[in-house]
Every structure is written in C-alpha cells, then in structure tokens.
Design a protein around this motif. Structure first.
Motif, PDB file in Angstrom:
ATOM      1  N   LEU A 167      65.775 -75.172  20.290  1.00  0.00           N
ATOM      2  CA  LEU A 167      66.302 -74.820  18.972  1.00  0.00           C
ATOM      3  C   LEU A 167      65.219 -74.904  17.904  1.00  0.00           C
ATOM      4  O   LEU A 167      65.139 -74.041  17.016  1.00  0.00           O
ATOM      5  CB  LEU A 167      67.473 -75.738  18.602  1.00  0.00           C
ATOM      6  N   HIS A 168      64.377 -75.922  17.996  1.00  0.00           N
ATOM      7  CA  HIS A 168      63.295 -76.085  17.028  1.00  0.00           C
ATOM      8  C   HIS A 168      62.318 -74.901  17.117  1.00  0.00           C
ATOM      9  O   HIS A 168      61.877 -74.375  16.083  1.00  0.00           O
ATOM     10  CB  HIS A 168      62.578 -77.412  17.284  1.00  0.00           C
ATOM     11  N   GLU A 169      61.988 -74.486  18.342  1.00  0.00           N
ATOM     12  CA  GLU A 169      61.116 -73.317  18.525  1.00  0.00           C
ATOM     13  C   GLU A 169      61.772 -72.060  17.957  1.00  0.00           C
ATOM     14  O   GLU A 169      61.125 -71.255  17.288  1.00  0.00           O
ATOM     15  CB  GLU A 169      60.802 -73.111  20.010  1.00  0.00           C
ATOM     16  N   ARG A 170      63.060 -71.905  18.244  1.00  0.00           N
ATOM     17  CA  ARG A 170      63.798 -70.734  17.746  1.00  0.00           C
ATOM     18  C   ARG A 170      63.821 -70.734  16.223  1.00  0.00           C
ATOM     19  O   ARG A 170      63.636 -69.702  15.584  1.00  0.00           O
ATOM     20  CB  ARG A 170      65.215 -70.746  18.301  1.00  0.00           C
ATOM     21  N   ARG A 171      64.019 -71.915  15.643  1.00  0.00           N
ATOM     22  CA  ARG A 171      64.036 -72.024  14.193  1.00  0.00           C
ATOM     23  C   ARG A 171      62.698 -71.605  13.595  1.00  0.00           C
ATOM     24  O   ARG A 171      62.639 -70.928  12.577  1.00  0.00           O
ATOM     25  CB  ARG A 171      64.379 -73.450  13.765  1.00  0.00           C
ATOM     26  N   ALA A 172      61.609 -72.011  14.236  1.00  0.00           N
ATOM     27  CA  ALA A 172      60.272 -71.654  13.740  1.00  0.00           C
ATOM     28  C   ALA A 172      60.075 -70.138  13.756  1.00  0.00           C
ATOM     29  O   ALA A 172      59.527 -69.560  12.814  1.00  0.00           O
ATOM     30  CB  ALA A 172      59.196 -72.346  14.562  1.00  0.00           C
ATOM     31  N   VAL A 173      60.539 -69.492  14.811  1.00  0.00           N
ATOM     32  CA  VAL A 173      60.416 -68.030  14.910  1.00  0.00           C
ATOM     33  C   VAL A 173      61.237 -67.358  13.813  1.00  0.00           C
ATOM     34  O   VAL A 173      60.749 -66.455  13.118  1.00  0.00           O
ATOM     35  CB  VAL A 173      60.864 -67.534  16.310  1.00  0.00           C
ATOM     36  N   ILE A 174      62.467 -67.798  13.637  1.00  0.00           N
ATOM     37  CA  ILE A 174      63.338 -67.189  12.623  1.00  0.00           C
ATOM     38  C   ILE A 174      62.787 -67.439  11.224  1.00  0.00           C
ATOM     39  O   ILE A 174      62.796 -66.540  10.377  1.00  0.00           O
ATOM     40  CB  ILE A 174      64.781 -67.705  12.762  1.00  0.00           C
ATOM     41  N   ALA A 175      62.276 -68.633  10.982  1.00  0.00           N
ATOM     42  CA  ALA A 175      61.684 -68.926   9.671  1.00  0.00           C
ATOM     43  C   ALA A 175      60.496 -68.006   9.415  1.00  0.00           C
ATOM     44  O   ALA A 175      60.290 -67.545   8.281  1.00  0.00           O
ATOM     45  CB  ALA A 175      61.253 -70.391   9.593  1.00  0.00           C
ATOM     46  N   GLY A 176      59.735 -67.701  10.459  1.00  0.00           N
ATOM     47  CA  GLY A 176      58.634 -66.743  10.324  1.00  0.00           C
ATOM     48  C   GLY A 176      59.141 -65.351   9.970  1.00  0.00           C
ATOM     49  O   GLY A 176      58.549 -64.661   9.124  1.00  0.00           O
ATOM     50  N   LEU A 177      60.241 -64.954  10.578  1.00  0.00           N
ATOM     51  CA  LEU A 177      60.835 -63.650  10.268  1.00  0.00           C
ATOM     52  C   LEU A 177      61.342 -63.615   8.824  1.00  0.00           C
ATOM     53  O   LEU A 177      61.225 -62.587   8.152  1.00  0.00           O
ATOM     54  CB  LEU A 177      61.972 -63.340  11.245  1.00  0.00           C
ATOM     55  N   VAL A 178      61.888 -64.727   8.365  1.00  0.00           N
ATOM     56  CA  VAL A 178      62.352 -64.813   6.976  1.00  0.00           C
ATOM     57  C   VAL A 178      61.159 -64.640   6.029  1.00  0.00           C
ATOM     58  O   VAL A 178      61.234 -63.882   5.054  1.00  0.00           O
ATOM     59  CB  VAL A 178      63.080 -66.148   6.708  1.00  0.00           C
TER      60      VAL A 178
END
Length: 189
Positions: free
Chosen positions: A19-30
């Motif tokens: 989840l933490h990795e996924r969050r980092a990817v999504i935050a990058g997309l944001v």
C-alpha cells in the motif's frame, strides 16, 4: 504463539509495504497532473478540464489507499517489534540461531554507520558537480572513508569518484537487504 503472531504480523507488514508503494506511485501521478494543469495555457479549457478530472480521480484513489493504510495501522512497526522480541529470545537461549542473529545484528549495526558515511560523501560529490560544493570538503569526506586521495583535479575525476561511491552505496544497500532477509528467515524459520 509468537510464531503465529509473527506470521500474521508479517502478512500485515507486507500489505502495508504494498500500500505504501502504491501510495507513492499515486502521489507521483498527482504531482504530474498538477504540473500538467499548471502548464496548460489559459485558453485551453478542454485540456484543463481533462487534467482537473485526472487530478480528482487520482485524489479519490489516493484517499482510498490512505484509508487502507489507516486500517492496516502500524503493521510494519508491530512486525519489527515481534521480530526483535523473538531475536532477543533466541539470542538468550542455547539455540544456534541466536549466534547467527547476533552476528547479523553486528553486521547491520556496522552498515548503519558505514552506509550513511558513503551516502554523505556521494552527496558532497554531487554538490561539487552541480557547482554548489567545495572540492576540499568532498575530498575530506572521501578520505574519512579510508580512501586516500591525491589532489582531485577536474570534474572528470570527481564524476568518476561519485560514480564509484554510488556503486559502493548500492553494494552496501544490497548487503543490508540480504542481511535483513536472512534475519527474517532465521526468525521465522
């Protein structure tokens, strides 16, 4: 009982990591969507609407991941605490795994001192390459690692040294990862 607790905590910790990795990817997309939105010309309302829609969608997904992270809670910290408890138990016993764990712990402690020193020297080298650092300071940091250096002349020499420092940092990070993995295997064994 602790073995079952460890296995459960391990599953939760792995879920937290994913989840933490996924969050980092999504935050990058944001961040990318915000940058795209900021770069759009005022007159291009259609493209602005597309980027705003992306930003809203990413925000929704980010909120969902944050909620899942909250539900998993401090899983990584709990897992580490259970590992440490089991490690102390084994180290205090006659179990031969205790001796291996003590050696792994010693090596990890050394790496926790050595790796930051290498990373610091590498960062000083990057500062020199960007024109923001002082060569003499960089040389002192490299010499502190036990590497004697005659005068560093030219950016090619600095660049080569920064490259070698980076390679050494990656080697040390790999060793730390292997030691942590072995520690976990021994403790869960």
């Amino acid at each position: 009982m602790i073995d079952e607790d460890l296995r459960t905590a391990r599953q939760r910790a792995h879920r937290w990591e994913k989840l933490h990795e996924r969050r980092a990817v999504i935050a990058g997309l944001v961040r990318e969507a915000r940058q795209q939105l900021d770069a759009i010309e005022v007159w291009d309302q259609e493209q602005a609407a597309v980027e705003e829609a992306k930003l809203r969608a990413y925000g929704v997904v980010l909120a969902e991941v944050d909620q899942e992270l909250a539900e998993v809670g401090p899983a990584r910290a709990l897992y580490e605490e259970l590992l440490a408890r089991e490690e102390r138990r084994l180290a205090a016993s006659a179990d031969p795994r205790g001796a291996e764990l003590l050696e792994i712990g010693r090596l990890l402690a050394e790496l926790n001192v050595e790796l930051p020193a290498w990373e610091c020297a590498r960062a000083a080298g990057f500062e020199v390459l960007r024109g923001e650092g002082v060569v003499d300071e960089f040389v002192r940091k490299v010499e502190a690692l036990g590497r004697m250096m005659a005068g560093v002349e030219g950016m090619d020499a600095v660049h080569d040294l920064v490259k070698r420092l980076g390679e050494r940092c990656r080697e040390l990070e790999g060793l730390r990862h292997r030691l942590r993995t072995r520690r976990e295997e021994v403790l869960l064994g």
